[in-house]
Design a protein around this motif. Structure first.
Motif, PDB file in Angstrom:
ATOM      1  N   LEU A 148       0.843  -1.186   0.000  1.00  0.00           N
ATOM      2  CA  LEU A 148       0.000   0.000   0.000  1.00  0.00           C
ATOM      3  C   LEU A 148       0.881   1.239   0.000  1.00  0.00           C
ATOM      4  O   LEU A 148       1.792   1.364   0.826  1.00  0.00           O
ATOM      5  N   LEU A 149       0.624   2.149  -0.914  1.00  0.00           N
ATOM      6  CA  LEU A 149       1.314   3.434  -0.955  1.00  0.00           C
ATOM      7  C   LEU A 149       0.353   4.484  -0.405  1.00  0.00           C
ATOM      8  O   LEU A 149      -0.741   4.681  -0.944  1.00  0.00           O
ATOM      9  N   VAL A 150       0.750   5.137   0.691  1.00  0.00           N
ATOM     10  CA  VAL A 150      -0.084   6.134   1.356  1.00  0.00           C
ATOM     11  C   VAL A 150       0.579   7.498   1.171  1.00  0.00           C
ATOM     12  O   VAL A 150       1.757   7.668   1.500  1.00  0.00           O
ATOM     13  N   ILE A 151      -0.176   8.473   0.659  1.00  0.00           N
ATOM     14  CA  ILE A 151       0.384   9.757   0.232  1.00  0.00           C
ATOM     15  C   ILE A 151      -0.431  10.908   0.802  1.00  0.00           C
ATOM     16  O   ILE A 151      -1.666  10.933   0.670  1.00  0.00           O
ATOM     17  N   ASN A 152       0.234  11.882   1.399  1.00  0.00           N
ATOM     18  CA  ASN A 152      -0.412  13.119   1.855  1.00  0.00           C
ATOM     19  C   ASN A 152      -0.647  14.068   0.688  1.00  0.00           C
ATOM     20  O   ASN A 152       0.163  14.140  -0.245  1.00  0.00           O
ATOM     21  N   HIS A 153      -1.728  14.841   0.792  1.00  0.00           N
ATOM     22  CA  HIS A 153      -2.010  15.942  -0.146  1.00  0.00           C
ATOM     23  C   HIS A 153      -2.099  17.220   0.678  1.00  0.00           C
ATOM     24  O   HIS A 153      -3.088  17.466   1.368  1.00  0.00           O
ATOM     25  N   GLU A 154      -1.062  18.044   0.605  1.00  0.00           N
ATOM     26  CA  GLU A 154      -0.881  19.109   1.592  1.00  0.00           C
ATOM     27  C   GLU A 154      -1.869  20.255   1.441  1.00  0.00           C
ATOM     28  O   GLU A 154      -2.505  20.673   2.400  1.00  0.00           O
ATOM     29  N   TYR A 155      -1.976  20.819   0.259  1.00  0.00           N
ATOM     30  CA  TYR A 155      -2.855  21.977   0.042  1.00  0.00           C
ATOM     31  C   TYR A 155      -3.213  22.019  -1.435  1.00  0.00           C
ATOM     32  O   TYR A 155      -2.975  21.040  -2.162  1.00  0.00           O
ATOM     33  N   ILE A 156      -3.793  23.108  -1.898  1.00  0.00           N
ATOM     34  CA  ILE A 156      -4.252  23.161  -3.289  1.00  0.00           C
ATOM     35  C   ILE A 156      -3.701  24.394  -3.996  1.00  0.00           C
ATOM     36  O   ILE A 156      -3.370  25.407  -3.381  1.00  0.00           O
ATOM     37  N   ASN A 157      -3.603  24.269  -5.320  1.00  0.00           N
ATOM     38  CA  ASN A 157      -3.140  25.353  -6.182  1.00  0.00           C
ATOM     39  C   ASN A 157      -4.306  25.923  -6.985  1.00  0.00           C
ATOM     40  O   ASN A 157      -5.320  25.233  -7.187  1.00  0.00           O
ATOM     41  N   PRO A 158      -4.186  27.151  -7.482  1.00  0.00           N
ATOM     42  CA  PRO A 158      -5.233  27.692  -8.356  1.00  0.00           C
ATOM     43  C   PRO A 158      -5.497  26.827  -9.585  1.00  0.00           C
ATOM     44  O   PRO A 158      -6.599  26.859 -10.139  1.00  0.00           O
ATOM     45  N   THR A 159      -4.480  26.047 -10.009  1.00  0.00           N
ATOM     46  CA  THR A 159      -4.654  25.181 -11.173  1.00  0.00           C
ATOM     47  C   THR A 159      -5.648  24.057 -10.926  1.00  0.00           C
ATOM     48  O   THR A 159      -6.010  23.337 -11.857  1.00  0.00           O
ATOM     49  N   LEU A 160      -6.106  23.900  -9.688  1.00  0.00           N
ATOM     50  CA  LEU A 160      -7.151  22.919  -9.397  1.00  0.00           C
ATOM     51  C   LEU A 160      -8.426  23.237 -10.165  1.00  0.00           C
ATOM     52  O   LEU A 160      -9.220  22.334 -10.463  1.00  0.00           O
ATOM     53  N   HIS A 161      -8.608  24.523 -10.477  1.00  0.00           N
ATOM     54  CA  HIS A 161      -9.823  24.987 -11.150  1.00  0.00           C
ATOM     55  C   HIS A 161      -9.502  25.446 -12.568  1.00  0.00           C
ATOM     56  O   HIS A 161      -8.388  25.921 -12.848  1.00  0.00           O
ATOM     57  N   THR A 162     -10.494  25.359 -13.430  1.00  0.00           N
ATOM     58  CA  THR A 162     -10.311  25.776 -14.819  1.00  0.00           C
ATOM     59  C   THR A 162      -9.843  27.219 -14.929  1.00  0.00           C
ATOM     60  O   THR A 162      -8.956  27.554 -15.719  1.00  0.00           O
ATOM     61  N   ASP A 163     -10.415  28.086 -14.100  1.00  0.00           N
ATOM     62  CA  ASP A 163     -10.126  29.513 -14.184  1.00  0.00           C
ATOM     63  C   ASP A 163      -9.495  30.050 -12.900  1.00  0.00           C
ATOM     64  O   ASP A 163      -9.626  31.234 -12.583  1.00  0.00           O
ATOM     65  N   GLY A 164      -8.813  29.209 -12.137  1.00  0.00           N
ATOM     66  CA  GLY A 164      -8.160  29.656 -10.917  1.00  0.00           C
ATOM     67  C   GLY A 164      -9.150  29.924  -9.798  1.00  0.00           C
ATOM     68  O   GLY A 164     -10.347  29.638  -9.900  1.00  0.00           O
ATOM     69  N   PHE A 165      -8.659  30.495  -8.700  1.00  0.00           N
ATOM     70  CA  PHE A 165      -9.535  30.836  -7.578  1.00  0.00           C
ATOM     71  C   PHE A 165     -10.450  31.997  -7.968  1.00  0.00           C
ATOM     72  O   PHE A 165      -9.988  33.002  -8.510  1.00  0.00           O
ATOM     73  N   ARG A 166     -11.719  31.879  -7.620  1.00  0.00           N
ATOM     74  CA  ARG A 166     -12.669  32.961  -7.871  1.00  0.00           C
ATOM     75  C   ARG A 166     -13.127  33.544  -6.539  1.00  0.00           C
ATOM     76  O   ARG A 166     -13.529  32.805  -5.634  1.00  0.00           O
ATOM     77  N   TYR A 167     -13.055  34.864  -6.427  1.00  0.00           N
ATOM     78  CA  TYR A 167     -13.487  35.574  -5.232  1.00  0.00           C
ATOM     79  C   TYR A 167     -14.442  36.696  -5.632  1.00  0.00           C
ATOM     80  O   TYR A 167     -14.301  37.294  -6.696  1.00  0.00           O
ATOM     81  N   THR A 168     -15.351  37.007  -4.727  1.00  0.00           N
ATOM     82  CA  THR A 168     -16.162  38.220  -4.846  1.00  0.00           C
ATOM     83  C   THR A 168     -15.953  39.026  -3.575  1.00  0.00           C
ATOM     84  O   THR A 168     -16.267  38.554  -2.475  1.00  0.00           O
ATOM     85  N   ASP A 169     -15.379  40.211  -3.691  1.00  0.00           N
ATOM     86  CA  ASP A 169     -15.133  41.059  -2.535  1.00  0.00           C
ATOM     87  C   ASP A 169     -16.427  41.773  -2.141  1.00  0.00           C
ATOM     88  O   ASP A 169     -17.051  42.455  -2.960  1.00  0.00           O
ATOM     89  N   LEU A 170     -16.820  41.619  -0.887  1.00  0.00           N
ATOM     90  CA  LEU A 170     -18.055  42.217  -0.385  1.00  0.00           C
ATOM     91  C   LEU A 170     -17.772  43.569   0.264  1.00  0.00           C
ATOM     92  O   LEU A 170     -16.635  43.873   0.640  1.00  0.00           O
ATOM     93  N   ALA A 171     -18.805  44.351   0.429  1.00  0.00           N
ATOM     94  CA  ALA A 171     -18.649  45.718   0.938  1.00  0.00           C
ATOM     95  C   ALA A 171     -18.112  45.748   2.360  1.00  0.00           C
ATOM     96  O   ALA A 171     -17.430  46.699   2.751  1.00  0.00           O
ATOM     97  N   ASP A 172     -18.401  44.715   3.162  1.00  0.00           N
ATOM     98  CA  ASP A 172     -17.951  44.716   4.556  1.00  0.00           C
ATOM     99  C   ASP A 172     -16.544  44.142   4.735  1.00  0.00           C
ATOM    100  O   ASP A 172     -16.095  43.939   5.863  1.00  0.00           O
ATOM    101  N   GLY A 173     -15.841  43.884   3.631  1.00  0.00           N
ATOM    102  CA  GLY A 173     -14.478  43.383   3.714  1.00  0.00           C
ATOM    103  C   GLY A 173     -14.345  41.886   3.598  1.00  0.00           C
ATOM    104  O   GLY A 173     -13.236  41.363   3.460  1.00  0.00           O
ATOM    105  N   ARG A 174     -15.470  41.186   3.641  1.00  0.00           N
ATOM    106  CA  ARG A 174     -15.412  39.733   3.506  1.00  0.00           C
ATOM    107  C   ARG A 174     -15.278  39.346   2.040  1.00  0.00           C
ATOM    108  O   ARG A 174     -15.446  40.161   1.137  1.00  0.00           O
TER     109      ARG A 174
END
Length: 663
Positions: A148-174
Motif C-alpha cells: 500500500l502506498l499512502v500519500i499526503n495531499h498538503e494543500y491546493i493550487n489555483p490550477t485545481l480549477h479551470t479559471d483559478g480561484f474565484r473571489y467576490t469582494d463584499l462591501a464589509d471586507g469579507r
C-alpha cells in the motif's frame, strides 16, 4: 495560469512561514549576544568552532569531499535554466511519473481532464493536490513487489480549477467563494491510499478492484482521542460532544508506527480560519499564538464564506459560541490504519497541538518510544512525545494496546545549550510556571497551546524546524532547519542557528543520552550549513556575502526540507527553496541529495522541474524501488508539450540493473 500559480505559491509560503513566536528566549541572551559578536568579528566558521570545538561541530571546510563508500552514484549538475521543466536523475537510474493529481484512486473515478473541469465529487475519487509525505506498507507475502502506498495531499493550487480561484469582494471586507470551488478544494486535501503491485515486466501499477483504495479528505469524519476528547474547548455547534471532527488539513509530513499505522500531520491549518471579532481574538492565546486570521476573511481560501466551520468568530446565540473552537480541532497527529479501509482516522491529542511537520518514531530496545516533530515556522521549536507505556512487538499486528500508547505520555520541547548539550523540557501542568496564573488551567490547556507553554519554559527558537530522520543503527536524530530570514533581527543568533538572515538553512543532529529515545538530555552538533561554496559569485559576478556561504562537502543546495534514512544509513535530503530568488542563483531548481553521515559528503541524486518542491520519500524493504514527490511544478510537468496544466506527481525510481538505490 502558470504565472498565477507561481505567485500564489510564493505568497502562501510567505504566509505559512511568518513568525508567530513572541518570545526571545531571554535566558539565552548572553549566549546569543556572544555568538553575534563572534560572527561579526571573525566570520561564521570561527564563531562555530569557538563555541563548540571541533569534536562536536565537525564542520570545517575541506577543499574536496572524502570519497564515501556509501554513495555509489555520480552526482548530477544543478539546473538554473528558467525553462527547466523535467526531472534529471543520476546516471543509470530511471525516474517515471507514477501517480499524479487527478489520477484514479477509487475504481469508479473518472479520467482526469486537462482543463480541470471536473467537479468535487470526481475529485473525491481521484488523487488530491500537492503530494507530500508518504510511506510504502508492504504485504508480507511479496514485500518488495506488493503493498500500500499512502500519500499526503498538503494543500491546493489555483490550477485545481479551470479559471483559478474565484473571489467576490463584499462591501464589509469579507470575500465570497463559489460553493463548487470550495468543495473541490476540500476534496483535494487529505490522504490517498493505493494498493500497488509490480508486474512481471518490472512496472509498478495500481491494483484494480482493491478493497484498500481510499481517499481521506477535509470532509472525512474523524475521532478525537486522548486528553482533549470531549473537552469543552473542543466542542462546537456542529459537534457538541467534542468527540468527532470533519476532515484533516494541510497534511505535510508523516510518520509510521511500529504496529503498522500511518501518522499524518496537520501543518499550516491556521490559513483556513478567521475570527472576525478583534476583541475576542485578542483574548484567545490559542488563536493568537497559532496565527488564526484576525480580520474579515481568512488569509487565502475564504472557505468560511461557504462552510461555517471555518468562521471561528464567536456567536453567543449558538451552542458553544458556534464554531469558535473549530481551530482547536486541527493541528494534531492523525492516525490512519491503511489496512482497514473501514476504520475511522483518529486525532491523537496527547501529542500536543502544533503546526506539525512530521511524527517520526524512534523505538528503543526496551520498547520505549519517542515521536519527534518539527513545528514549521520561523522561531518555533523541536519536539518529542514519549508515551507512558512500552511497545510490545510480540503482540499481534495492530493491537489495541499499542494504539493506546499514543493517548498517554509526556510532550517535550527542546532546549539547545551553547556547549553542545541539550535538555528536553516537559510540558507538565503545574510545573515550571504552567499554572492558571500564566493562563494554563489544566493539562488540556497546555496541550492545546503547546507553543505558548514552550515559550514559558524557555525552549530554543529554531530556523523553521521541519523533517526529522532517525539513523537506523545509532538512533542519532537529524532535523532540517529550512531557513529564517529574520534570524539576527526578530530572533537573535544562536549556536544552533548561527547565521543572520539565514536564507539557506542547516541540518542539526543530536544523540540522546545512552541512545535512549526516552532520555531527557542529549548532545547536539550542526551536521552542515547549506549554501554556496567559499568564493562563489552572484549573478553579477560579485562575491556572495558570508551569510550565503555554507560548508557542504560536495554538491551545494539551499533550504533542506524532507529528510530520511535508508536501511544502509544513507541520509537523503530534499529541498524547498525559491529558485527565482537572488540567493539561489547557483543552487537552482530543487533537489534530492544523499549524504554520508560519517564523511559528510553530499551528492546530488535528482533535480526537479522549475518551481517544484521535492518532497516525500519512501522505499520498498529491499531499497531497490524509491518513490519521491514533485510538488507544485511551475511549468507543464509531467507533460513536456509547453502548455499542459502542471500536476503534482509521485515518481517511481529504479536502477537499470536493479541495484539498491544510491549504492
Amino acid at each position: 495560469m502558470r504565472q498565477e500559480h507561481q505567485h500564489y505559491h510564493a505568497d502562501l509560503q510567505a504566509l505559512d512561514d511568518r513568525c508567530l513566536n513572541p518570545s526571545q528566549a531571554a535566558d539565552l541572551n548572553s549566549i546569543i549576544n556572544r555568538s553575534r559578536r563572534q560572527v561579526l568579528k571573525g566570520g561564521l566558521a570561527l564563531a562555530a568552532i569557538g563555541l563548540f570545538g571541533t569534536s562536536l561541530l565537525g564542520c570545517q571546510r575541506s577543499s574536496a569531499p572524502a570519497a564515501s563508500p556509501l554513495l555509489g552514484f555520480s552526482g548530477v549538475a544543478a539546473q538554473t535554466a528558467a525553462d527547466f521543466d523535467r526531472v534529471l536523475v543520476a546516471e543509470g537510474y530511471r525516474a517515471q511519473p507514477f501517480f499524479s493529481w487527478g489520477d484514479a484512486v477509487l475504481d469508479n473515478a473518472p479520467t482526469w481532464r486537462e482543463d480541470a473541469s471536473q467537479d468535487w465529487q470526481a475529485q473525491l475519487l481521484q488523487a488530491g493536490d500537492n503530494h507530500d509525505g508518504m510511506h510504502f506498507f508492504p504485504f508480507e507475502q511479496a514485500p518488495n513487489d506488493h503493498g500500500l502506498l499512502v500519500i499526503n495531499h498538503e494543500y491546493i493550487n489555483p490550477t485545481l480549477h479551470t479559471d483559478g480561484f474565484r473571489y467576490t469582494d463584499l462591501a464589509d471586507g469579507r470575500r465570497q467563494r463559489p460553493v463548487d470551488q470550495v468543495r473541490k478544494e476540500q476534496a483535494a486535501h487529505g490522504v490517498s491510499v493505493l494498493e500497488i503491485r509490480r508486474s512481471a515486466d518490472g512496472q509498478w501499477q495500481r491494483v484494480a478492484g482493491s478493497r484498500y483504495h481510499r481517499r481521506i479528505s477535509a470532509m472525512t469524519p474523524m475521532a478525537i482521542s486522548g486528553p482533549l476528547r470531549g473537552d469543552p474547548r473542543m466542542r462546537t455547534a456542529s459537534d457538541p460532544t467534542g468527540t468527532r471532527v470533519l476532515g484533516t488539513l494541510n497534511n505535510c509530513s508523516m510518520g509510521v508506527t511500529p504496529w503498522g499505522t500511518y501518522l499524518t500531520c496537520e501543518e499550516n491549518f491556521h490559513n483556513y480560519f478567521v475570527n472576525r471579532n478583534a476583541a475576542d481574538h485578542a483574548t484567545r492565546p490559542t488563536h493568537q499564538r497559532y496565527g488564526i486570521g484576525n480580520g474579515q476573511r481568512s488569509a487565502y481560501y475564504a472557505w468560511e464564506s461557504v462552510d461555517e466551520r471555518f468562521d471561528a468568530t464567536p456567536d453567543d446565540n449558538q451552542p458553544h459560541q458556534g464554531q469558535v473552537n473549530e481551530p482547536h480541532r486541527f493541528g494534531w497527529v492523525v492516525e490512519i490504519d491503511p489496512f482497514d479501509p473501514d476504520s475511522m482516522p483518529i486525532k491523537r491529542t496527547a501529542m500536543g497541538r502544533l503546526s506539525r511537520e512530521c511524527a517520526v518514531v524512534s523505538l528503543g530496545e526496551d520498547g520505549r518510544m519517542a515521536i519527534y516533530s518539527g513545528d514549521d515556522a520561523r522561531g518555533e521549536y523541536v519536539w518529542k512525545f514519549v508515551p507512558d507505556g512500552r511497545h510490545d512487538p510480540a503482540n499481534p499486528a495492530n493491537p489495541a494496546a499499542s494504539r493506546q500508547l499514543l493517548d498517554s505520555g509526556t510532550l517535550y520541547a527542546a532546549r539547545f545549550n551553547e556547549d553542545g548539550s541539550g535538555q528536553w523540557l516537559p510540558l507538565i501542568w503545574g510545573e515550571q510556571g504552567l499554572t492558571p496564573a500564566n493562563g494554563f488551567a489544566d493539562q488540556q490547556a497546555v496541550l492545546l497551546n503547546a507553543r505558548g507553554a514552550a515559550d514559558l519554559l524557555g525552549a530554543t527558537p529554531m530556523d523553521r524546524p521541519e523533517w526529522v530522520a532517525v539513523h537506523p543503527d545509532s538512533r542519532e536524530v537529524y532535523i532540517t532547519l529550512t531557513n529564517n530570514r529574520e534570524r539576527g533581527e526578530r530572533f537573535p543568533l544562536h549556536p544552533a542557528n548561527p547565521r543572520p538572515n539565514n536564507q539557506h538553512g542547516q541540518i542539526v543532529r543530536w544523540r540522546e543520552a545512552n541512545a535512549d529515545p526516552a532520555a531527557t538530555t542529549f548532545e547536539w552538533d550542526v551536521f552542515l550549513l547549506a549554501g554556496d561554496q567559499p568564493g562563489a559569485l552572484d549573478a553579477e559576478g560579485q562575491p556572495l556575502p558570508d551569510n550565503l556561504i555554507g560548508n557542504i562537502r560536495g554538491d551545494i543546495f539551499s533550504s533542506p526540507d524532507g529528510l530520511a534514512f535508508d536501511g544502509a544509513g544513507r541520509l537523503w535530503i530534499q529541498t524547498d527553496s525559491d529558485e527565482e530568488a537572488a540567493h539561489t542563483v547557483n543552487t537552482g531548481c530543487n533537489q534530492l541529495l544523499c549524504a554520508d553521515p560519517q564523511s559528510r559528503e553530499v551528492r546530488r541524486f535528482l533535480v526537479g522541474p522549475r518551481g517544484a518542491e521535492i518532497t516525500g520519500i519512501t522505499w520498498t524493504p529491499d531499497y531497490r524501488t524509491l518513490w519521491v514527490n514533485i510538488q507544485h511544478p511551475k511549468l507543464s510537468y509531467p507533460a513536456s508539450d509547453g502548455h499542459s496544466r502542471p500536476r503534482s506527481t509521485t515518481l517511481v525510481i529504479t536502477h537499470e540493473d536493479g541495484r539498491v538505490i544510491g549504492s
